[in-house]
Design a protein around this motif. Sequence first.
Motif, PDB file in Angstrom:
ATOM      1  N   ILE A 170       3.447  -2.201  -5.447  1.00 45.47           N
ATOM      2  CA  ILE A 170       2.389  -3.171  -4.654  1.00 45.47           C
ATOM      3  C   ILE A 170       2.796  -4.644  -5.106  1.00 45.47           C
ATOM      4  O   ILE A 170       3.125  -4.951  -6.331  1.00 45.47           O
ATOM      5  CB  ILE A 170       0.987  -3.123  -5.055  1.00 45.47           C
ATOM      6  N   THR A 171       2.917  -5.468  -4.071  1.00 47.44           N
ATOM      7  CA  THR A 171       3.316  -6.884  -4.282  1.00 47.44           C
ATOM      8  C   THR A 171       2.739  -7.857  -3.747  1.00 47.44           C
ATOM      9  O   THR A 171       1.805  -7.547  -3.211  1.00 47.44           O
ATOM     10  CB  THR A 171       4.818  -7.070  -3.670  1.00 47.44           C
ATOM     11  N   ASP A 172       2.841  -9.087  -4.527  1.00 48.55           N
ATOM     12  CA  ASP A 172       1.908 -10.189  -4.224  1.00 48.55           C
ATOM     13  C   ASP A 172       2.498 -10.968  -2.842  1.00 48.55           C
ATOM     14  O   ASP A 172       3.767 -10.463  -2.440  1.00 48.55           O
ATOM     15  CB  ASP A 172       1.822 -11.144  -5.179  1.00 48.55           C
ATOM     16  N   ALA A 173       2.149 -11.951  -2.639  1.00 48.97           N
ATOM     17  CA  ALA A 173       2.701 -12.682  -1.526  1.00 48.97           C
ATOM     18  C   ALA A 173       3.999 -13.098  -1.440  1.00 48.97           C
ATOM     19  O   ALA A 173       4.749 -13.376  -0.556  1.00 48.97           O
ATOM     20  CB  ALA A 173       1.586 -13.980  -1.137  1.00 48.97           C
ATOM     21  N   ALA A 174       4.255 -13.427  -2.848  1.00 50.30           N
ATOM     22  CA  ALA A 174       5.660 -13.827  -3.232  1.00 50.30           C
ATOM     23  C   ALA A 174       6.446 -12.796  -3.304  1.00 50.30           C
ATOM     24  O   ALA A 174       7.821 -13.130  -3.487  1.00 50.30           O
ATOM     25  CB  ALA A 174       5.628 -14.914  -4.273  1.00 50.30           C
ATOM     26  N   GLY A 175       6.216 -11.551  -3.035  1.00 47.78           N
ATOM     27  CA  GLY A 175       6.963 -10.525  -3.322  1.00 47.78           C
ATOM     28  C   GLY A 175       7.223  -9.767  -4.685  1.00 47.78           C
ATOM     29  O   GLY A 175       8.063  -8.931  -4.920  1.00 47.78           O
ATOM     30  N   ASN A 176       6.692 -10.341  -5.616  1.00 48.92           N
ATOM     31  CA  ASN A 176       6.520  -9.963  -7.107  1.00 48.92           C
ATOM     32  C   ASN A 176       5.780  -8.596  -7.327  1.00 48.92           C
ATOM     33  O   ASN A 176       4.881  -8.492  -6.661  1.00 48.92           O
ATOM     34  CB  ASN A 176       5.959 -10.790  -7.976  1.00 48.92           C
ATOM     35  N   GLN A 177       6.387  -7.548  -7.833  1.00 46.66           N
ATOM     36  CA  GLN A 177       5.575  -6.302  -8.014  1.00 46.66           C
ATOM     37  C   GLN A 177       4.554  -6.838  -9.139  1.00 46.66           C
ATOM     38  O   GLN A 177       4.756  -7.064  -9.860  1.00 46.66           O
ATOM     39  CB  GLN A 177       6.491  -5.483  -8.485  1.00 46.66           C
ATOM     40  N   ILE A 178       3.409  -6.302  -8.657  1.00 46.71           N
ATOM     41  CA  ILE A 178       2.186  -6.374  -9.543  1.00 46.71           C
ATOM     42  C   ILE A 178       1.413  -5.053 -10.034  1.00 46.71           C
ATOM     43  O   ILE A 178       0.791  -5.250 -10.683  1.00 46.71           O
ATOM     44  CB  ILE A 178       1.192  -7.472  -8.939  1.00 46.71           C
TER      45      ILE A 178
END
Length: 76
Positions: free
Chosen positions: A12-20
């Motif tokens: 699951i990624t945030d809006a910036a594409g970072n895996q969270i």
Amino acid sequence: MITDNMLNLNYITDAAGNQIAVQIPLNDWLLFQKEYEEIKRKLEVLAGIKEALQEVHEARKKNQKLQTLTEFLNEC
């Protein structure tokens, strides 16, 4: 034993594409929990053995009489 290539992971990624976060199938999670508990029990046993060996070492340094294994088992 679970290996990396056995897991069907969903990231699951945030809006910036970072895996969270990560999602795994429930069956994989249940297997992971079972293996974790087995490892935890083994570590508890090993910690107990380590503590006992430290006690023996300290008793020997003080020339204290140690209980034999037979004496210990007879107490149980």
